[in-house]
Design an enzyme around this catalytic site. Structure first.
Site, PDB file in Angstrom:
ATOM      1  CB  THR A 149      -0.917   0.005   1.252  1.00  0.00           C
ATOM      2  OG1 THR A 149      -1.446   1.306   1.441  1.00  0.00           O
ATOM      3  CG2 THR A 149      -0.147  -0.375   2.522  1.00  0.00           C
ATOM      4  CG  ASP A 150      -1.120   4.983  -0.879  1.00  0.00           C
ATOM      5  OD1 ASP A 150      -1.626   4.311   0.043  1.00  0.00           O
ATOM      6  OD2 ASP A 150      -1.755   5.860  -1.497  1.00  0.00           O
ATOM      7  CD  GLU A 151      -3.167   3.556   4.416  1.00  0.00           C
ATOM      8  OE1 GLU A 151      -3.019   3.506   5.635  1.00  0.00           O
ATOM      9  OE2 GLU A 151      -4.257   3.353   3.855  1.00  0.00           O
TER      10      GLU A 151
ATOM     11  CE  LYS B 232      -0.225  -4.768   2.881  1.00  0.00           C
ATOM     12  NZ  LYS B 232      -0.699  -6.088   2.395  1.00  0.00           N
TER      13      LYS B 232
ATOM     14  CE1 TYR C   6      -3.313  -2.710   5.858  1.00  0.00           C
ATOM     15  CE2 TYR C   6      -3.223  -0.342   5.437  1.00  0.00           C
ATOM     16  CZ  TYR C   6      -3.327  -1.642   4.970  1.00  0.00           C
ATOM     17  OH  TYR C   6      -3.437  -1.885   3.620  1.00  0.00           O
TER      18      TYR C   6
HETATM   19  N1  LIG Z   1      -8.457  -1.467   0.023  1.00  0.00           N
HETATM   20  C1  LIG Z   1      -7.530  -0.592  -0.320  1.00  0.00           C
HETATM   21  O1  LIG Z   1      -7.833   0.584  -0.560  1.00  0.00           O
HETATM   22  C2  LIG Z   1      -6.074  -1.024  -0.440  1.00  0.00           C
HETATM   23  C3  LIG Z   1      -5.156  -0.104  -0.957  1.00  0.00           C
HETATM   24  C4  LIG Z   1      -3.826  -0.521  -1.121  1.00  0.00           C
HETATM   25  C5  LIG Z   1      -3.436  -1.790  -0.772  1.00  0.00           C
HETATM   26  N2  LIG Z   1      -4.360  -2.652  -0.250  1.00  0.00           N
HETATM   27  C6  LIG Z   1      -3.895  -4.020   0.067  1.00  0.00           C
HETATM   28  O2  LIG Z   1      -4.553  -4.875  -0.834  1.00  0.00           O
HETATM   29  C7  LIG Z   1      -4.804  -6.144  -0.222  1.00  0.00           C
HETATM   30  C8  LIG Z   1      -6.263  -6.473  -0.339  1.00  0.00           C
HETATM   31  O3  LIG Z   1      -7.011  -5.434   0.295  1.00  0.00           O
HETATM   32  P1  LIG Z   1      -8.592  -5.520   0.366  1.00  0.00           P
HETATM   33  O4  LIG Z   1      -9.103  -4.141   0.547  1.00  0.00           O
HETATM   34  O5  LIG Z   1      -9.095  -6.365  -0.735  1.00  0.00           O
HETATM   35  O6  LIG Z   1      -8.744  -6.291   1.746  1.00  0.00           O
HETATM   36  P2  LIG Z   1      -9.998  -7.087   2.326  1.00  0.00           P
HETATM   37  O7  LIG Z   1      -9.930  -6.833   3.793  1.00  0.00           O
HETATM   38  O8  LIG Z   1     -11.230  -6.770   1.567  1.00  0.00           O
HETATM   39  O9  LIG Z   1      -9.641  -8.605   2.000  1.00  0.00           O
HETATM   40  C9  LIG Z   1      -8.630  -9.305   2.658  1.00  0.00           C
HETATM   41  C10 LIG Z   1      -8.849 -10.773   2.366  1.00  0.00           C
HETATM   42  O10 LIG Z   1      -7.797 -11.496   3.015  1.00  0.00           O
HETATM   43  C11 LIG Z   1      -8.362 -12.576   3.727  1.00  0.00           C
HETATM   44  N3  LIG Z   1      -7.482 -12.853   4.870  1.00  0.00           N
HETATM   45  C12 LIG Z   1      -7.272 -12.063   5.955  1.00  0.00           C
HETATM   46  N4  LIG Z   1      -6.388 -12.655   6.777  1.00  0.00           N
HETATM   47  C13 LIG Z   1      -6.021 -13.815   6.182  1.00  0.00           C
HETATM   48  C14 LIG Z   1      -5.109 -14.851   6.523  1.00  0.00           C
HETATM   49  N5  LIG Z   1      -4.420 -14.807   7.662  1.00  0.00           N
HETATM   50  N6  LIG Z   1      -4.953 -15.877   5.665  1.00  0.00           N
HETATM   51  C15 LIG Z   1      -5.668 -15.940   4.502  1.00  0.00           C
HETATM   52  N7  LIG Z   1      -6.564 -15.010   4.150  1.00  0.00           N
HETATM   53  C16 LIG Z   1      -6.722 -13.944   4.972  1.00  0.00           C
HETATM   54  C17 LIG Z   1      -9.736 -12.113   4.149  1.00  0.00           C
HETATM   55  O11 LIG Z   1     -10.603 -13.201   4.434  1.00  0.00           O
HETATM   56  C18 LIG Z   1     -10.157 -11.322   2.921  1.00  0.00           C
HETATM   57  O12 LIG Z   1     -10.758 -12.167   1.964  1.00  0.00           O
HETATM   58  C19 LIG Z   1      -4.311  -6.016   1.211  1.00  0.00           C
HETATM   59  O13 LIG Z   1      -3.034  -6.596   1.291  1.00  0.00           O
HETATM   60  C20 LIG Z   1      -4.235  -4.516   1.448  1.00  0.00           C
HETATM   61  O14 LIG Z   1      -3.224  -4.206   2.382  1.00  0.00           O
HETATM   62  C21 LIG Z   1      -5.662  -2.304  -0.083  1.00  0.00           C
END
Ligand SMILES: NC(=O)c1ccc[n+]([C@@H]2O[C@H](COP(=O)([O-])OP(=O)(O)OC[C@H]3O[C@@H](n4cnc5c(N)ncnc54)[C@H](O)[C@@H]3O)[C@@H](O)[C@H]2O)c1
Length: 342
Positions: A125-127, A153, A149
């Site tokens: 993430t950009d964070e 990451k 968080y």
């Molecule tokens: N949502 C955003 O705006 C954003 C932006 C940048 C990066 N990200 C990154 O992208 C990725 C996906 O984000 P998202 O928003 O889809 O998240 P989300 O919370 O919607 O989904 C996370 C998924 O991971 C699964 N999960 C959680 N812990 C787990 C574990 N220990 N083992 C297996 N599965 C597990 C959950 O069941 C869920 O299906 C993350 O790594 C997040 O850090 C998200």
């Protein structure tokens, strides 16, 4: 090609699986997911129906489950979306973030080392860069996370860097921007506010809503990750964002308009993230653009479309907000500031 998509039952992971099925008609996919509160089979019902996707339940920090999956489905490409992903939850309890976002990444990297893969991609993430008041983060900006968080990451992606250096693991990292679109669990700003406004409830705006975020549609984000995976260079990282900076309060104005509510539905609350609230995120994405990717969805039209998606898909989100876990998080986090408006 055989894709192992961890966290594929979540928001961005499920969009990524749809992009893989569309762009690679002969690819096979395994979704490996713990189905935490944020992961749901209802999110991937369509891809499971395709007959080309297998679902395996499991936690990425569980060595036996991960290795068992690598043995029964030797993947060529592993993409890790699995994470505890909500900043505000990390302020209440960061233990599960360390387990999944740090220890889990280590287990996946070790499995890649043991079994061998063509590519491993860690979705970050950009964070991890912290906050930037002027200019843009590049891929070589310093890692300066400000929340538990973001720190978890950062820990995950630094392990990727170490495995690339120490073991020549063919791994890449992407830094994604704040994403929005369908199937977003209703706890982060956009989906949380949409479902509350649909239900005629007030929405809690942190401070004056001055924070600036660079929003990217979930399908643009997923396609950017897929592009980096297929065309990027192992050992490199790629920023995946859109040129679309908005103040939170301006995003909320569009949500009010699209749900037919007015400013009286906004309750300004003291910022619960306090000093850890990053004022602005902005990324330079020239490196991935130079490889031929660019975001396609226009923000305002896509945001309005997202609101319509939530209106038309209550059957997806109503059961999620009815759970004891959800109710308890909302009460614990917003109860003190929302009071009777909870
Ligand atoms: N949502 C955003 O705006 C954003 C932006 C940048 C990066 N990200 C990154 O992208 C990725 C996906 O984000 P998202 O928003 O889809 O998240 P989300 O919370 O919607 O989904 C996370 C998924 O991971 C699964 N999960 C959680 N812990 C787990 C574990 N220990 N083992 C297996 N599965 C597990 C959950 O069941 C869920 O299906 C993350 O790594 C997040 O850090 C998200």
């Amino acid at each position: 090609m055989r894709f192992l998509v961890t966290g594929g039952a979540g928001f961005i992971g499920s969009a990524f699986v749809r992009a893989v099925l569309r762009d690679f008609p002969t690819a096979e996919v395994v979704i490996f997911d713990a189905l935490t509160y944020a992961g749901n089979l209802s999110t991937i019902a369509d891809v499971l129906d395709s007959g080309r996707v297998k679902f395996v339940p499991g936690r990425i920090q569980d060595v036996a489950s991960v290795e068992g999956t690598f043995r029964s489905f030797p993947p060529t490409h592993v993409v890790n979306f699995a994470a505890e992903s909500h900043n505000d939850r990390s302020l209440l309890d960061a233990g599960s973030f360390i387990q999944t976002d740090v220890a889990g990444v280590y287990v996946l990297l070790e499995a890649c080392r043991k079994f061998g893969v063509e590519r491993f991609l860690q979705v970050s993430t950009d964070e991890v860069f912290g906050s930037i008041l002027e200019g843009e983060f590049t891929e070589s900006s310093p890692i300066e996370p400000n929340t538990p968080y973001a720190a978890s990451k950062a820990g995950g992606e630094l392990q990727v860097r170490a495995h690339v250096k120490a073991f020549k693991t063919p791994a890449l990292v992407t830094h994604g921007g704040n994403s929005y679109g369908p199937f977003h669990f209703p706890e982060k700003l956009i989906p949380f506010f949409i479902v509350r406004l649909i239900d005629g409830k007030k929405v809690p705006l942190y401070g004056e809503g001055d924070q600036i975020r660079e929003w990217i549609h979930v399908d643009d984000h997923a396609e950017g990750i897929l592009h980096a995976l297929m065309h990027g260079t192992p050992g490199e990282s790629y920023n995946v964002g859109d040129v679309n900076e908005r103040r939170n309060r301006d995003v909320v104005s569009i949500l009010l308009e699209e749900t037919g509510r007015d400013e009286s539905f906004v309750k300004k609350i003291p910022d619960p993230r306090k000093g850890a609230h990053d004022a602005r995120y902005s990324m330079n994405c020239d490196k991935l653009r130079a490889l031929g990717w660019s975001p396609k969805r226009e923000f305002i039209a896509s945001l309005r479309e997202t609101v319509r998606w939530y209106r038309e898909n209550e059957a997806w989100w109503r059961p999620l907000i009815a759970t004891a876990d959800y109710q308890s998080f909302i009460k614990r986090f917003y109860g003190p500031s929302l009071g009777d408006d909870l």
